[in-house]
Design a protein around this motif. Structure first.
Motif, PDB file in Angstrom:
ATOM      1  N   GLU A 158       0.798  -1.261  -0.088  1.00  0.00           N
ATOM      2  CA  GLU A 158      -0.288  -0.144   0.017  1.00  0.00           C
ATOM      3  C   GLU A 158       0.944   1.181   0.161  1.00  0.00           C
ATOM      4  OE1 GLU A 158      -2.399   1.014   3.593  1.00  0.00           O
ATOM      5  OE2 GLU A 158      -3.999   0.695   2.168  1.00  0.00           O
ATOM      6  N   THR A 159       2.031   1.203   0.519  1.00  0.00           N
ATOM      7  CA  THR A 159       2.789   2.412   0.578  1.00  0.00           C
ATOM      8  C   THR A 159       3.826   2.689  -0.653  1.00  0.00           C
ATOM      9  OG1 THR A 159       4.427   1.044   1.904  1.00  0.00           O
ATOM     10  CG2 THR A 159       2.965   2.166   3.146  1.00  0.00           C
ATOM     11  N   ALA A 161      -7.822   9.079   0.127  1.00  0.00           N
ATOM     12  CA  ALA A 161      -7.650   8.360   1.192  1.00  0.00           C
ATOM     13  C   ALA A 161      -6.100   7.737   1.489  1.00  0.00           C
ATOM     14  CB  ALA A 161      -8.764   7.220   1.263  1.00  0.00           C
ATOM     15  N   LEU A 162      -5.746   7.050   0.268  1.00  0.00           N
ATOM     16  CA  LEU A 162      -4.395   6.478   0.365  1.00  0.00           C
ATOM     17  C   LEU A 162      -3.456   7.518   0.737  1.00  0.00           C
ATOM     18  CD1 LEU A 162      -2.705   3.921   0.223  1.00  0.00           C
ATOM     19  CD2 LEU A 162      -2.673   4.299  -2.283  1.00  0.00           C
ATOM     20  N   LYS A 163      -3.260   8.697  -0.018  1.00  0.00           N
ATOM     21  CA  LYS A 163      -2.440   9.580   0.079  1.00  0.00           C
ATOM     22  C   LYS A 163      -2.560  10.167   1.586  1.00  0.00           C
ATOM     23  CE  LYS A 163      -1.801  11.338  -4.439  1.00  0.00           C
ATOM     24  NZ  LYS A 163      -2.016  12.384  -5.615  1.00  0.00           N
ATOM     25  N   ARG A 164      -3.688  10.321   2.134  1.00  0.00           N
ATOM     26  CA  ARG A 164      -3.850  10.897   3.481  1.00  0.00           C
ATOM     27  C   ARG A 164      -3.229  10.070   4.383  1.00  0.00           C
ATOM     28  NH1 ARG A 164      -9.750  13.679   3.046  1.00  0.00           N
ATOM     29  NH2 ARG A 164      -9.372  15.734   2.099  1.00  0.00           N
ATOM     30  N   ARG A 165      -3.415   8.599   4.415  1.00  0.00           N
ATOM     31  CA  ARG A 165      -2.925   7.532   5.032  1.00  0.00           C
ATOM     32  C   ARG A 165      -1.501   7.536   5.052  1.00  0.00           C
ATOM     33  NH1 ARG A 165      -6.525   4.663   3.771  1.00  0.00           N
ATOM     34  NH2 ARG A 165      -5.616   3.345   2.062  1.00  0.00           N
ATOM     35  N   CYS A 166      -0.910   7.312   3.999  1.00  0.00           N
ATOM     36  CA  CYS A 166       0.343   7.007   3.747  1.00  0.00           C
ATOM     37  C   CYS A 166       1.495   8.085   3.407  1.00  0.00           C
ATOM     38  CB  CYS A 166       0.615   5.958   2.342  1.00  0.00           C
ATOM     39  SG  CYS A 166      -0.464   4.400   2.851  1.00  0.00           S
ATOM     40  N   TRP A 167       0.997   9.327   3.008  1.00  0.00           N
ATOM     41  CA  TRP A 167       1.826  10.432   2.783  1.00  0.00           C
ATOM     42  C   TRP A 167       1.067  11.791   3.297  1.00  0.00           C
ATOM     43  CZ3 TRP A 167       1.096   6.658  -0.857  1.00  0.00           C
ATOM     44  CH2 TRP A 167       1.992   5.773  -1.120  1.00  0.00           C
ATOM     45  N   PRO A 168       0.841  11.810   4.666  1.00  0.00           N
ATOM     46  CA  PRO A 168       0.190  12.989   5.116  1.00  0.00           C
ATOM     47  C   PRO A 168       0.943  14.257   5.099  1.00  0.00           C
ATOM     48  CG  PRO A 168       1.024  11.654   6.865  1.00  0.00           C
ATOM     49  CD  PRO A 168       1.081  10.883   5.532  1.00  0.00           C
ATOM     50  N   ILE A 179      -1.717  16.165  -1.872  1.00  0.00           N
ATOM     51  CA  ILE A 179      -3.166  15.954  -1.317  1.00  0.00           C
ATOM     52  C   ILE A 179      -4.003  17.112  -2.086  1.00  0.00           C
ATOM     53  CG2 ILE A 179      -4.540  16.334   0.579  1.00  0.00           C
ATOM     54  CD1 ILE A 179      -1.871  14.564   2.059  1.00  0.00           C
TER      55      ILE A 179
END
Length: 129
Positions: free
Chosen positions: A53-54, A87-94, A100
């Motif tokens: 996922e990352t 959602a993935l960007k917020r979770r893994c690359w905040p 974002i």
């Protein structure tokens, strides 16, 4: 296959065009359009789906698929893909605020396209605050 190899060249050797190979012709350099663009968007996503996922390539694959739907006028189908990408960007690359914001803008435009103007406006206000 050429697109996969170009991404591998960037990853391993620092040469090549990378992810752009999924979006333009190897021979003439013209951007793909219509059903070919969408087919390559799906191929890009499927190629990198198995990565963690990352993985940035997984993230980019998702973005290419969402953009492909939007570019051929299928915004309703793009919407869940763009939401998942955000959602993935917020979770893994905040910490990557600019990425974002760009993704939020793309999602907002897509919401407008499908007639969800109030949600689009809320997201636009979030972008500009």
């Amino acid at each position: 296959r050429q697109a996969e190899m170009s991404v591998k060249e960037i990853e391993e050797w620092g040469t090549g065009e990378g992810i752009l190979k999924w979006q333009k012709c190897f021979d003439c350099g013209q951007g793909f359009h219509g059903p070919v663009h969408l087919a390559l968007g799906w191929a890009c996503w499927k190629t990198y789906l198995g990565r963690p996922e990352t993985s940035r390539l997984r993230l980019i694959g998702l973005a290419v698929l969402g953009g492909s739907f939007v570019l051929i006028g299928r915004s309703a189908e793009a919407l869940p893909v763009l939401e998942a990408n955000l959602a993935l960007k917020r979770r893994c690359w905040p910490h990557e605020e600019q990425a974002i914001l760009i993704t939020q803008a793309n999602l907002s435009n897509c919401l407008d396209d499908v007639g969800r103007h109030v949600e689009a406006l809320v997201l636009k206000r979030e972008i500009y605050t």
